[in-house]
Design a protein around this motif. Structure first.
Motif, mmCIF file in Angstrom:
data_model
loop_
_atom_site.group_PDB
_atom_site.id
_atom_site.type_symbol
_atom_site.label_atom_id
_atom_site.label_comp_id
_atom_site.label_asym_id
_atom_site.label_seq_id
_atom_site.Cartn_x
_atom_site.Cartn_y
_atom_site.Cartn_z
ATOM 1 N N LEU A 53 0.629 -1.181 0.050
ATOM 2 C CA LEU A 53 -0.289 -0.244 0.124
ATOM 3 C C LEU A 53 0.830 1.264 0.006
ATOM 4 O O LEU A 53 0.657 2.289 -0.773
ATOM 5 C CB LEU A 53 -1.165 -0.100 1.190
ATOM 6 N N ASP A 54 1.809 1.246 0.821
ATOM 7 C CA ASP A 54 2.743 2.314 0.757
ATOM 8 C C ASP A 54 3.263 2.643 -0.602
ATOM 9 O O ASP A 54 3.719 3.786 -0.840
ATOM 10 C CB ASP A 54 4.062 2.047 1.719
ATOM 11 N N SER A 55 4.027 1.579 -1.144
ATOM 12 C CA SER A 55 4.462 1.845 -2.519
ATOM 13 C C SER A 55 3.634 2.166 -3.469
ATOM 14 O O SER A 55 3.808 2.860 -4.377
ATOM 15 C CB SER A 55 5.082 0.350 -2.790
ATOM 16 N N LEU A 56 2.363 1.813 -3.533
ATOM 17 C CA LEU A 56 1.579 2.129 -4.297
ATOM 18 C C LEU A 56 1.318 3.617 -4.210
ATOM 19 O O LEU A 56 1.149 4.278 -5.401
ATOM 20 C CB LEU A 56 -0.145 1.676 -4.225
ATOM 21 N N ALA A 57 0.775 3.987 -3.213
ATOM 22 C CA ALA A 57 0.828 5.712 -2.947
ATOM 23 C C ALA A 57 1.987 6.264 -3.340
ATOM 24 O O ALA A 57 1.812 7.364 -3.854
ATOM 25 C CB ALA A 57 0.269 5.933 -1.671
ATOM 26 N N SER A 58 3.175 5.629 -2.991
ATOM 27 C CA SER A 58 4.550 6.513 -3.168
ATOM 28 C C SER A 58 4.748 6.658 -4.678
ATOM 29 O O SER A 58 5.345 7.527 -5.095
ATOM 30 C CB SER A 58 5.488 5.927 -2.688
ATOM 31 N N LEU A 59 4.345 5.684 -5.466
ATOM 32 C CA LEU A 59 4.468 5.550 -7.134
ATOM 33 C C LEU A 59 3.473 6.472 -7.681
ATOM 34 O O LEU A 59 3.364 6.246 -9.037
ATOM 35 C CB LEU A 59 4.716 4.148 -7.437
ATOM 36 N N GLN A 60 2.578 6.841 -6.912
ATOM 37 C CA GLN A 60 1.415 7.528 -7.512
ATOM 38 C C GLN A 60 0.328 6.813 -8.317
ATOM 39 O O GLN A 60 -0.197 6.895 -9.319
ATOM 40 C CB GLN A 60 1.699 8.757 -8.303
ATOM 41 N N LEU A 61 0.282 5.347 -7.956
ATOM 42 C CA LEU A 61 -0.603 4.327 -8.679
ATOM 43 C C LEU A 61 -1.851 4.332 -8.088
ATOM 44 O O LEU A 61 -1.912 4.194 -6.657
ATOM 45 C CB LEU A 61 -0.012 3.115 -8.698
ATOM 46 N N ASP B 190 -12.373 3.805 6.998
ATOM 47 C CA ASP B 190 -11.384 4.301 5.914
ATOM 48 C C ASP B 190 -10.134 4.811 6.578
ATOM 49 O O ASP B 190 -10.367 5.680 7.405
ATOM 50 C CB ASP B 190 -11.701 5.113 4.835
ATOM 51 N N VAL B 191 -8.878 4.373 5.959
ATOM 52 C CA VAL B 191 -7.792 4.880 6.708
ATOM 53 C C VAL B 191 -6.875 5.229 5.429
ATOM 54 O O VAL B 191 -6.868 4.616 4.398
ATOM 55 C CB VAL B 191 -6.767 3.587 7.161
ATOM 56 N N PRO B 192 -6.374 6.743 5.563
ATOM 57 C CA PRO B 192 -5.661 7.076 4.506
ATOM 58 C C PRO B 192 -4.149 6.716 4.357
ATOM 59 O O PRO B 192 -3.371 6.334 5.307
ATOM 60 C CB PRO B 192 -5.674 8.642 4.788
ATOM 61 N N ILE B 193 -3.732 6.510 3.062
ATOM 62 C CA ILE B 193 -2.427 5.919 2.724
ATOM 63 C C ILE B 193 -1.711 6.728 2.052
ATOM 64 O O ILE B 193 -2.144 7.110 0.778
ATOM 65 C CB ILE B 193 -2.499 4.339 1.881
ATOM 66 N N VAL B 194 -0.711 7.443 2.893
ATOM 67 C CA VAL B 194 0.034 8.678 2.272
ATOM 68 C C VAL B 194 1.144 8.413 1.461
ATOM 69 O O VAL B 194 1.835 7.465 1.962
ATOM 70 C CB VAL B 194 0.411 9.609 3.675
ATOM 71 N N GLY B 195 1.318 8.855 0.374
ATOM 72 C CA GLY B 195 2.320 8.601 -0.660
ATOM 73 C C GLY B 195 3.721 9.565 -0.187
ATOM 74 O O GLY B 195 3.395 10.484 0.477
ATOM 75 N N PHE B 196 4.686 8.978 -0.686
ATOM 76 C CA PHE B 196 6.059 9.643 -0.212
ATOM 77 C C PHE B 196 6.299 10.895 -1.284
ATOM 78 O O PHE B 196 6.303 10.515 -2.506
ATOM 79 C CB PHE B 196 7.379 8.653 -0.090
ATOM 80 N N ASP B 197 6.505 12.213 -0.528
ATOM 81 C CA ASP B 197 6.868 13.308 -1.425
ATOM 82 C C ASP B 197 5.890 13.479 -2.788
ATOM 83 O O ASP B 197 6.544 13.996 -3.707
ATOM 84 C CB ASP B 197 8.358 13.205 -1.669
ATOM 85 N N ASN B 198 4.582 13.246 -2.554
ATOM 86 C CA ASN B 198 3.726 13.488 -3.520
ATOM 87 C C ASN B 198 2.461 13.824 -2.906
ATOM 88 O O ASN B 198 2.418 13.997 -1.475
ATOM 89 C CB ASN B 198 3.464 12.675 -4.484
ATOM 90 N N ASN B 199 1.459 13.966 -3.567
ATOM 91 C CA ASN B 199 0.268 14.422 -3.053
ATOM 92 C C ASN B 199 -1.040 13.359 -3.060
ATOM 93 O O ASN B 199 -1.952 13.370 -2.686
ATOM 94 C CB ASN B 199 -0.618 15.591 -3.869
ATOM 95 N N THR B 200 -0.553 12.370 -3.276
ATOM 96 C CA THR B 200 -1.485 10.940 -3.501
ATOM 97 C C THR B 200 -1.724 10.496 -2.167
ATOM 98 O O THR B 200 -1.167 10.326 -1.333
ATOM 99 C CB THR B 200 -0.687 9.845 -4.261
ATOM 100 N N VAL B 201 -3.144 10.220 -1.718
ATOM 101 C CA VAL B 201 -3.524 9.447 -0.784
ATOM 102 C C VAL B 201 -4.676 8.650 -1.063
ATOM 103 O O VAL B 201 -5.695 8.828 -1.194
ATOM 104 C CB VAL B 201 -4.114 10.548 0.380
ATOM 105 N N ASN B 202 -4.131 7.271 -1.059
ATOM 106 C CA ASN B 202 -4.971 6.208 -1.457
ATOM 107 C C ASN B 202 -5.849 5.757 -0.150
ATOM 108 O O ASN B 202 -5.651 6.202 0.983
ATOM 109 C CB ASN B 202 -4.115 5.088 -2.104
#
Length: 814
Positions: free
Chosen positions: A125-133, A212-224
């Motif tokens: 989940l962390d990688s999905l958000a961090s890769l903006q997927l 629902d729990v937000p999954i925060v991407g790294f150094d981007n604006n994505t929150v899955n």
């Protein structure tokens, strides 16, 4: 506006006042923690809403990762790190008179997982958000986690893990999106205009409420999103009759039975009621998740025939396998599609990850139980099975004799792995060796039928949590040497290879490792009043307690060293601290006995006046993500000693490698790929290969007693189990003794003992040359980028899911 310590200090003070009516001077660490979360959520929630809006506007294809476990650990530091604000918050807390570590530890580890399977899901989940997927999780909001482990007189004692006793700061209840899930009842079949219609009657209704729990991407604006479902009762479907006063108590019984569904992670399934409850959990997750996905999809006004072009459903191991028949049910019964249309959509939408070669972990459920709990699904499973077996009979005559072992329904069992493979478009293993074993042995007939579906996706870990967050000083040393690009592209850690023999760099690495050892030693002293040598080799075995993971083999080596020290008090040994962290399943008596034996050996060794300066044994209770974060940065040696062919991949091996520990391991799971990357000189391998294990199992040539009789060292170790040396009687550990000799040592502990002892001798020899050891350590760190979950998820995205990054607009608040 750029946030400063002064700005943030003022914001936190105001939050303390507005939320708790407290001044800074009166605030507790818990209130400060909650104030931090409330402050963070303002920016997280704004970006969360923007992310979902952008996915809808751009019609992004999205993946939904169904898993019974998501072992998140604490999210406060992870979220702050990904938002680029961790250091600012730490500085601000210090300026306000709070210890950041004390504040962050107010967050309980979320009790949503058990071991590697759940932690892998969290890393994904962390990688999905961090890769903006565009990718989200689907799980269950368990009220209680696996259990809280206490060690009492050396024995594991299980206590409820009531992780929700305090408000979980990251979740948002979505009561308006609750969904009805149905169990039991009967199915009536009618014919309408030549079409079969199925009507479900007298079923039990359960309300699935999403949190629902937000999954925060790294150094981007994505929150899955990680959507967790809670089972709740409703009075709407319970009939009260004033003439029957006892209906109130019936309602209480009904309410209790409903809430049990999401009460415990992995209820004990050694008895019938436990099996029913576990199976209910699986369907509860599947039905609620699928209904919510279809509801969201239909709002796009796209035809159902195009579902697979916009949605992918990845099932994490066999637990969510009922996705296949439930999606069929929804498409046929609710959306009125025909069988062929529904089956085509299902097969093109569902993908399956296998995580095990162990037959007992490839779930099978009694046919009658499925029929009773899910009468409509049973009819669908039966039809899938009939069509599959007919296809085998006509299209694969060479497999006709194998149809009983390939069938989904056979010998009054429903084989969930078979259903997963037949109903999906992708079947992946989680390490090269594991995938080869699936194709060549465990699932060979299915590989014959579906060769294009099988593929490998070697597991990974998020380097953001397992290096940047848990080991910031090592992160700084790396960045000073090669810059910071590796943080976004972890494969660039290979730029460290030229530094492996650089004495100044080695010195920096050694300094960080020692500081981490001191921190761990201080923790152990505080928690257990046990002093460990911070100059010793820290030898770490942290994972689920199971026979195939062979904590027992590690322990036999420790007893062997203990015996050598008794025979020769002047024996020259580099001081070694053996650290274990593990939970045993409550009903797994063998594993619980191993925990008792570890603690019994620790009691002897740690209190021996001569030996305790050379060897220390520590069992750290209640192993968790947060505890792993303390241990891993301090480790020198990583124990990855499972019986070859039994560990699908492993991820602890990757976390320890990334933090500079050297691996001692069998050629199993991802150990094989670690060895290929670092070279044989930078890993300590030993033991049987998977082919040799299969040979012994097939030919029945292994005789454990021969090894006991012919190896004096081994005999001396084992005899201590049954001669009162480690306990007050000779029966305490007899079951372990007998399992090895009379049950013929299922996991080849005795066979691999000699090879393991020699490998440990090589460890001792290598550690004496510190420059060489540090060089090996640096090579391991340098090659660990391959095992970032970013690489794994990118492979899933490209090869299986066919999803692409979606850029979210600028941060609203930061």
């Amino acid at each position: 506006m750029t946030m400063t310590v002064d700005n943030l200090s003022q914001i936190l003070k105001e939050k303390l006042t507005s939320s708790f009516g407290k001044s800074l001077e009166d605030a507790t660490t818990k209130e400060m923690f909650q104030s931090i979360c409330l402050t963070m959520k303002e920016s997280i929630h704004a970006n969360w809403q923007m992310t979902q809006q952008t996915y809808d506007e751009k019609e992004s294809k999205q993946v939904y990762y169904f898993s019974m476990e998501f072992l998140l650990g604490r999210l406060v530091e992870s979220n702050l790190l990904n938002m680029g604000m961790l250091n600012l918050y730490k500085e601000t807390l210090l300026s306000l008179g709070f210890d950041p570590e004390d504040v962050f530890r107010e967050e309980h580890d979320a009790g949503l997982g058990n071991g590697g399977l759940g932690r892998l899901a969290a890393c994904f989940l962390d990688s999905l958000a961090s890769l903006q997927l565009p990718g989200h999780g689907m799980g269950i909001r368990y009220k209680y986690g696996l259990f809280q482990q206490k060690v009492v007189n050396g024995y594991q004692v299980e206590l409820p893990d009531n992780w929700l006793k305090d408000e979980y700061m990251w979740e948002t209840k979505r009561g308006d999106k609750a969904i009805e899930v149905r169990f039991g009842g009967t199915v009536e079949t009618t014919v309408d205009n030549g079409h079969l219609q199925f009507h479900h009657h007298d079923y039990e209704r359960v309300l699935a409420v999403p949190y629902d729990v937000p999954i925060v991407g790294f150094d981007n604006n994505t929150v899955n999103t990680l959507r967790l479902w809670s089972a709740e009762s409703t009075t709407n479907h319970f009939h009260f009759h004033s003439s029957r006063g006892h209906d109130y108590y019936h309602y209480l019984d009904y309410k209790r039975s409903i809430e049990k569904i999401s009460e415990f992670l992995y209820p004990d399934d050694s008895y019938y009621e436990g099996k029913i409850l576990r199976l209910k959990q699986q369907y509860f997750l599947v039905s609620a998740g699928l209904q919510s996905i279809l509801h969201r999809y239909k709002k796009r006004n796209k035809p159902l025939e195009q579902l697979s072009e916009h949605v992918v459903i990845q099932i994490n191991d066999t637990h969510p396998t009922l996705v296949v028949p439930e999606l069929m049910r929804l498409l046929m019964d609710e959306e009125k599609l025909g069988w062929d249309e529904a089956w085509s959509i299902t097969q093109k939408t569902v993908a399956y990850t296998n995580h095990t070669t162990l037959s007992e972990a490839l779930e099978k459920w009694p046919e009658e139980m499925i029929k009773t709990l899910f009468p409509r699904l049973y009819l669908i499973i039966h039809e899938i099975n009939e069509r599959f077996c007919k296809m085998l009979w006509y299209d694969y005559p060479e497999l006709r004799e194998k149809i009983p072992e390939m069938a989904i329904l056979s010998y009054e069992q429903v084989h969930m792995a078979h259903l997963s493979m037949v109903g999906s478009f992708s079947i992946n293993g989680v390490a090269k060796l594991h995938t080869d074993i699936l194709k060549d042995r465990v699932m060979k007939p299915f590989y014959t039928v579906f060769p294009k579906r099988f593929n490998n996706k070697t597991n990974g870990i998020t380097h953001r949590r397992w290096l940047l967050n848990v080991n910031p000083k090592l992160t700084d040393v790396i960045s000073q040497a090669i810059g910071t690009d590796w943080i976004h592209q972890p494969g660039q850690l290979t730029d460290l290879i030229p530094f492996a023999t650089d004495s100044a760099f080695q010195e920096s690495i050694a300094k960080v490792k020692h500081e981490n050892k001191v921190k761990l030693a201080n923790f152990i002293k505080k928690q257990y009043d046990l002093t460990i040598d911070d100059q010793s080799i820290v030898d770490v075995h942290i994972k689920r307690l199971h026979g195939y993971k062979r904590q027992l083999l590690n322990l036999f080596h420790i007893i062997h060293l203990y015996n050598r020290c008794l025979e020769d008090p002047s024996l020259d040994l580099i001081p070694r601290t053996f650290i274990f962290g593990a939970k045993a399943a409550p009903g797994y008596s063998f594993a619980k006995q191993v925990i008792k034996l570890i603690n019994a050996v620790a009691e002897k060794v740690n209190n021996h006046p001569d030996i305790s300066s050379k060897i220390k044994v520590v069992f750290l209770e209640n192993y968790s993500v947060s505890l792993a974060e303390r241990i891993i940065p301090a480790a020198d040696l990583s124990e990855q000693i499972s019986t070859a062919s039994k560990e699908a991949s492993g991820t602890g091996n990757m976390k320890l490698m990334m933090n500079g520990a050297l691996t001692i391991g069998t050629l199993d799971g991802a150990n094989v790929e670690i060895g290929e990357l670092v070279g044989t000189e930078n890993i300590f391998t030993f033991g049987l290969t998977s082919d040799e294990v299969f040979h012994y199992q097939r030919e029945g040539e292994y005789r454990a007693r021969d090894y006991y009789n012919n190896d004096r060292r081994l005999r001396n170790v084992m005899d201590l189990l049954v001669n009162e040396h480690f306990s007050g009687d000779d029966v305490e550990f007899k079951d372990i003794f007998y399992s090895l000799l009379y049950n013929n040592d299922e996991y080849f502990v005795l066979k691999d003992f000699d090879s393991y002892i020699h490998a440990q001798s090589r460890v001792q020899e290598a550690y004496q040359n510190q420059s060489d050891w540090l060089s090996k350590s640096i090579v391991n760190i340098a090659q660990s980028g391959m095992f970032s979950s970013d690489r794994t998820i990118q492979e899933y995205a490209n090869d299986i899911w066919k999803i692409k990054p979606t850029t979210i607009g600028n941060l609203i608040i930061k």
